[in-house]
Write a protein that holds these residues in place. Structure first.
Motif, short mmCIF file in Angstrom:
data_model
loop_
_atom_site.label_atom_id
_atom_site.label_comp_id
_atom_site.label_asym_id
_atom_site.label_seq_id
_atom_site.Cartn_x
_atom_site.Cartn_y
_atom_site.Cartn_z
N LEU A 99 0.77 -1.33 -0.04
CA LEU A 99 0.06 0.10 0.01
C LEU A 99 0.90 1.43 0.03
N ASN A 100 2.10 1.41 0.95
CA ASN A 100 2.78 2.49 0.88
C ASN A 100 3.37 2.60 -0.55
N ALA A 101 4.00 1.32 -1.04
CA ALA A 101 4.58 1.66 -2.42
C ALA A 101 3.40 2.03 -3.51
N LEU A 102 2.18 1.51 -3.48
CA LEU A 102 1.32 2.04 -4.51
C LEU A 102 1.00 3.61 -4.27
N ASN A 103 0.78 4.11 -2.96
CA ASN A 103 0.60 5.30 -2.86
C ASN A 103 1.59 6.25 -3.36
N ALA A 104 3.15 5.82 -3.47
CA ALA A 104 3.91 6.60 -3.96
C ALA A 104 3.72 6.64 -5.49
N GLN A 105 3.33 5.46 -6.06
CA GLN A 105 3.30 5.07 -7.30
C GLN A 105 2.26 5.96 -7.92
N ILE A 106 1.05 6.11 -7.18
CA ILE A 106 -0.16 7.01 -7.68
C ILE A 106 0.27 8.26 -7.55
N GLU A 107 0.98 8.90 -6.39
CA GLU A 107 1.58 10.12 -6.75
C GLU A 107 2.44 10.37 -7.85
N LYS A 108 3.24 9.65 -8.42
CA LYS A 108 4.02 9.74 -9.42
C LYS A 108 3.07 9.89 -10.81
N ASP A 109 2.11 8.95 -10.77
CA ASP A 109 1.11 8.35 -12.09
C ASP A 109 0.44 10.01 -12.12
N ARG A 110 -0.15 10.58 -11.03
CA ARG A 110 -0.79 11.84 -11.12
C ARG A 110 -0.08 12.99 -11.84
N GLN A 111 1.39 13.00 -11.53
CA GLN A 111 2.05 13.78 -11.85
C GLN A 111 2.44 13.63 -13.41
N ILE A 112 2.28 12.39 -13.77
CA ILE A 112 2.85 12.07 -15.22
C ILE A 112 1.58 12.46 -16.00
N VAL A 113 0.39 11.99 -15.53
CA VAL A 113 -0.87 12.37 -16.30
C VAL A 113 -0.90 13.78 -16.62
N ALA A 114 -0.81 14.50 -15.47
CA ALA A 114 -0.91 16.03 -15.70
C ALA A 114 0.04 16.68 -16.72
N LEU A 115 1.40 16.12 -16.64
CA LEU A 115 2.10 16.48 -17.91
C LEU A 115 1.77 16.01 -19.20
N GLN B 104 -2.43 3.79 -16.54
CA GLN B 104 -1.48 3.24 -15.68
C GLN B 104 -1.97 3.84 -14.04
N LEU B 105 -2.51 5.11 -14.16
CA LEU B 105 -3.01 5.68 -12.96
C LEU B 105 -4.17 4.82 -12.41
N GLU B 106 -5.13 4.59 -13.37
CA GLU B 106 -6.44 3.81 -13.04
C GLU B 106 -6.17 2.60 -12.15
N LEU B 107 -5.19 1.89 -13.24
CA LEU B 107 -4.72 0.47 -12.72
C LEU B 107 -4.09 0.52 -11.36
N HIS B 108 -3.43 1.47 -10.84
CA HIS B 108 -2.63 1.62 -9.45
C HIS B 108 -3.89 1.93 -8.71
N LEU B 109 -4.80 2.80 -9.06
CA LEU B 109 -5.93 2.90 -7.88
C LEU B 109 -6.79 1.89 -7.75
N VAL B 110 -6.95 1.04 -8.72
CA VAL B 110 -7.78 -0.23 -8.53
C VAL B 110 -6.88 -1.29 -7.83
N GLN B 111 -5.67 -1.27 -8.01
CA GLN B 111 -4.84 -2.24 -7.37
C GLN B 111 -4.86 -1.77 -5.70
N LYS B 112 -4.93 -0.53 -5.55
CA LYS B 112 -4.86 0.01 -4.36
C LYS B 112 -6.23 -0.59 -3.46
N GLN B 113 -7.32 -0.20 -4.07
CA GLN B 113 -8.59 -0.80 -3.80
C GLN B 113 -8.60 -2.13 -3.59
N LYS B 114 -8.08 -2.86 -4.52
CA LYS B 114 -7.89 -4.37 -4.24
C LYS B 114 -7.18 -4.78 -3.07
N LEU B 115 -6.12 -3.95 -2.76
CA LEU B 115 -5.36 -4.35 -1.43
C LEU B 115 -6.18 -4.19 -0.42
#
Length: 438
Positions: A365-381, A416-427
């Motif tokens: 969960l901690n790793a996914l939270n970090a990935q999701i934060e990076k994913d949001r930055q990438i999506v914005a860019l 990729q962002l949505e995948l990680h968000l669903v993976q977080k929900q799954k966990l």
């Protein structure tokens, strides 16, 4: 490209769907259609619809019959017995001289037919212990049923999260297609004015068709998962049904108490073993009963001097006490103590595995939270780059290939962002289910 990644997963998804359809194809007809369906509500529907739930009343009926049998065993027993025998020698008093004052010669053959009645006055508490063991066995069986039904939660979780992920991916494809359609309209105007090549317009149209094809493929997978979920729940779940997940009810760094049905099962199993020890103790105590016997015999079974066919009767009190059993009871109770230790070890292993899984889940969960934060930055860019690329396409600075590549890059980032968000929900859902909070 992301479209290729999605396409490559389809064989696995299809195999999984075929397996689930085969597993649940026999489950009952649909009962209701839902506009909105929560995860915990789905758990209840799955339990109610699953055929194994029928075992509950059957277990109760079996236990009730067993208790009735134990009660009737306390009633007097009545047996009809017939006996005939021939022996080589028998009682003979006096001589065969008819003038002898005493002359008794019992026949070598004898016959008896009689009723034998026994009534147990005191059995050392064996019946009471047997009844207690039966009621505890019922608790063990019912709890084992709850443990088996709990596995439905994992299946519901998998179906819910797969459907939600595929729906999110389909929504993202629709957004990308909308951008493509907008730019097709703009390039169409340029093509009509002779400022845009037909090939540039055709490239966007090809990408639009590819996105539509991917949408059809995703919708097919969604429909298949919905079909499996509907069969599992015994309810109609469609594309219009809003699937909702519970909000996380825990802090990701806080330990949760384990409240799983397996824990009660371990306790009931230990309780049953303890009662079985009491049964061995009760079996060693004295048994007191009344008995009566009455019938007809030849010669008279009670009067050896009467060699005619006669009726007879007798009765009394019988005491049975197994004074020496050569240590059998002691060994049996020792075995039960060892079995109780086994159950304690099984419970310890069960809870240890859950606690180990807890640490793994929190790290993920901690790793996914970090990935999701990076994913949001990438999506914005990527979204900002896509806007600029669209303007450049309209001004003729870049060609359609450059624009389509950026559309794909932006789509891939969102997926990729949505995948990680669903993976977080799954966990999170698996974490709560693991500890018995769902």
């Amino acid at each position: 490209m992301e479209s290729n990644r999605i396409a490559n997963t389809n064989p696995c998804i299809s195999f999984y769907l075929l397996l689930l359809l085969a597993l649940f194809g026999h489950i009952g007809n649909m009962r209701a259609q839902y506009a909105s369906l929560g995860l915990e509500e789905a758990y209840g529907l799955a339990r109610t619809n699953y055929p194994l739930i029928k075992d509950g009343p059957l277990l109760e009926n079996i236990a009730e019959i067993n208790l009735q049998v134990l009660n009737r065993k306390r009633l007097p027993t009545v047996d009809l017995v017939g006996l005939g025998q021939v022996q080589s020698e028998n009682v003979q008093i006096g001589t065969e001289d008819p003038n002898s004052p005493i002359s008794v010669s019992v026949p070598l053959e004898s016959y008896r037919s009689y009723l034998d009645i026994n009534y147990n006055l005191f059995d050392g508490g064996l019946t009471r212990a047997s009844k207690k063991a039966e009621t505890t066995q019922l608790k063990v069986n019912q709890q084992a049923l709850q443990v088996n039904l709990r596995n439905l939660k994992d299946q519901v979780n998998t179906l819910f999260l797969n459907i939600l992920l595929l729906q999110q991916q389909k929504d993202l494809l629709a957004i990308s297609k909308e951008d493509i359609v907008t730019n097709i309209s703009l390039l169409q105007a340029g093509y009509d004015n002779g400022t845009v090549l037909e090939s540039e317009l055709a490239k966007l149209q090809v990408r639009k068709i590819e996105l539509e094809s991917e949408e059809i493929s995703l919708q097919g997978d969604i429909d298949a998962f919905l079909e499996v979920l509907s069969k599992l729940l015994g309810a109609v779940v469609t594309n219009n049904t809003l699937l909702t997940l519970p909000e996380p009810i825990f802090q990701e760094q806080a330990a949760l108490a384990i409240t799983r049905p397996e824990q009660k099962l371990f306790e009931y199993q230990r309780e049953l073993l303890e009662i079985q020890k009491r049964k061995f103790d009760a079996d060693r105590l004295p048994k007191l009963s009344l008995f009566a016997q009455g019938g007809v015999g030849y010669p008279n079974p009670l009067n050896f001097a009467d060699i005619s066919t006669s009726t007879y009767g007798l009765g009394g009190v019988r005491l049975n006490w197994n004074i020496v059993d050569w240590g059998v009871s002691k060994k049996e109770k020792k075995k039960i103590d060892l079995q109780k230790q086994q159950i304690a070890v099984d419970k310890e292993v069960f809870e240890f595995d859950i606690q180990k899984s807890e640490r793994e889940s929190l790290q993920k969960l901690n790793a996914l939270n970090a990935q999701i934060e990076k994913d949001r930055q990438i999506v914005a860019l990527q979204s900002e780059i896509l806007k600029q690329t669209a303007v450049q396409l309209q001004e003729g600075v870049i060609n359609s290939n450059d624009y389509v590549m950026q559309v794909n890059a932006e789509l891939s980032a969102r997926q990729q962002l949505e995948l990680h968000l669903v993976q977080k929900q799954k966990l999170q859902i698996e974490y709560l289910t693991l500890f018995g909070k769902l």
